[in-house]
Design an enzyme around this catalytic site. Structure first.
Site, PDB file in Angstrom:
ATOM      1  N   LYS A   1      91.501   5.976  47.956  1.00 52.67           N
ATOM      2  CA  LYS A   1      91.677   4.997  49.030  1.00 52.67           C
ATOM      3  C   LYS A   1      92.712   5.477  50.050  1.00 52.67           C
ATOM      4  CE  LYS A   1      88.682   2.038  47.577  1.00 52.67           C
ATOM      5  NZ  LYS A   1      87.462   1.776  48.370  1.00 52.67           N
TER       6      LYS A   1
ATOM      7  N   SER B   1      76.513  -5.556  45.975  1.00 54.50           N
ATOM      8  CA  SER B   1      77.759  -5.974  45.338  1.00 54.50           C
ATOM      9  C   SER B   1      78.113  -7.384  45.798  1.00 54.50           C
ATOM     10  CB  SER B   1      78.893  -5.008  45.690  1.00 54.50           C
ATOM     11  OG  SER B   1      79.187  -5.076  47.078  1.00 54.50           O
TER      12      SER B   1
ATOM     13  N   TYR C   1      91.771   6.004  41.766  1.00 55.48           N
ATOM     14  CA  TYR C   1      91.290   5.018  42.737  1.00 55.48           C
ATOM     15  C   TYR C   1      92.215   4.954  43.950  1.00 55.48           C
ATOM     16  CZ  TYR C   1      89.771   0.500  44.630  1.00 55.48           C
ATOM     17  OH  TYR C   1      89.320  -0.502  45.454  1.00 55.48           O
TER      18      TYR C   1
ATOM     19  N   SER D   1      85.316 -12.072  41.300  1.00 51.05           N
ATOM     20  CA  SER D   1      83.900 -12.382  41.159  1.00 51.05           C
ATOM     21  C   SER D   1      83.701 -13.859  41.474  1.00 51.05           C
ATOM     22  CB  SER D   1      83.412 -12.064  39.743  1.00 51.05           C
ATOM     23  OG  SER D   1      84.086 -12.885  38.802  1.00 51.05           O
TER      24      SER D   1
END
Length: 311
Positions: free
Chosen positions: A195, A47, A191, A226
């Site tokens: 977490k 990643s 999500y 990104s």
């Protein structure tokens, strides 16, 4: 005297800047030396963040065990690392195929990891899976898949590696989590839940491992952008929701987070919150003024629905 008075402030600022630069440089060098010859396992090494963690730990002389779901990407990462580093100062990484969401295979993979060097000094749980959508639109199967990738996967691997660390009475476990382990953001329920669960587990683990001199750290970044992400068009200031939770500079760069992970390992800091001012304030408001936090969140939801109806 007049000239000295005029130059005093610039000289003072220059001196302070120099001291800060020297301090940061020394801290960075000490961080790199702290991982030299250490066996470091990084999950989801292919990643964006995984690549940068691999880079900084490899440059620091760590003996890397890189795990990923795509063998071709692992080989590409391997080539990139050995081509830019001094072979006399670094170790060639070991590559392990691992799908962290496949719980049934993790214990066998953990044996492969331990066979690489006979031990693990630092385990970096980096793998993660994201999903976005309203609660009613996300299937229970997808909820479970998210929990496997973000909670059951990391804890299964940690439990498999832990006996080796306990027997040696040394080791470090790092969970790269998310600010959403601290605050729940709408349309990311699965999500955020995964977490939150991970934070709870590793908080308990930290206390239990103290007697064995095993440190447990949690790094909670906001959105990691990104490499080439560009700001999306639109008026960010038009929405109180976007203003409150917007990511200044459109997220943290993977390099920034990876370097903080290295510093966290070196200092053995227990918890790090990597967030810009507004998300950081949101965490404190959620903690000390929950009713205000929920009101702002509700306002954001209403505004979002209104915008969708108008469009």
């Amino acid at each position: 005297m007049g000239i000295l008075a005029v130059l005093a402030l610039p000289l003072l600022l220059f001196g302070i800047s120099g001291i800060i630069y020297i301090y940061q440089t020394v801290r960075w060098l000490l961080s790199k030396s702290a991982v030299q010859n250490k066996v470091v396992v990084i999950t989801d090494a292919t990643s964006g963040l995984g690549k940068e963690c691999s880079r900084v730990f490899h440059a620091g002389g760590a003996r890397l065990v890189l795990c990923g779901r795509t063998w071709e990407k692992l080989e590409t990462l391997y080539d990139a690392l050995i081509n830019v580093a001094d072979p006399s100062m670094t170790y060639a990484p070991k590559l392990i195929f691992l799908d962290i969401s496949d719980i049934n295979c993790i214990r066998d993979v953990a044996k492969e990891i331990l066979n690489c060097y006979g031990c693990v000094d630092i385990l970096i749980n980096n793998a993660s899976m994201k999903v976005k959508g309203a609660v009613q639109s996300i299937s229970l199967e997808l909820d479970k898949k998210i929990m496997d990738a973000n909670y059951f996967g990391p804890i299964t691997l940690t439990k498999a590696i832990l006996p080796n660390m306990i027997s040696r009475r040394t080791g470090q476990i790092v969970l790269i989590n998310s600010i959403q382990g601290k605050i729940g953001i709408p349309f990311r329920a699965a999500y955020a839940a995964s977490k939150h669960a991970a934070v709870g587990f590793f908080d308990c683990l930290r206390a239990e491992m103290e007697e064995f001199d095993i440190s447990v750290s949690t790094v909670n970044p906001t959105f990691i952008c990104s490499y080439h992400r560009q700001p999306a068009p639109g008026n960010w200031e038009a929405s109180i929701w976007k203003f409150f939770f917007r990511k200044a500079a459109y997220g943290l760069h993977p390099v920034e987070v990876a370097e903080e992970v290295l510093r966290t390992v070196s200092s053995k800091k227990q918890e790090v919150l990597l967030a810009n001012p507004i998300p950081r304030v949101a965490v404190y408001i959620r903690t000390f003024f929950p009713e205000l936090f929920f009101a702002i969140v509700a306002s954001g939801i209403r505004e979002k629905l209104k915008t969708e109806e108008e469009s």
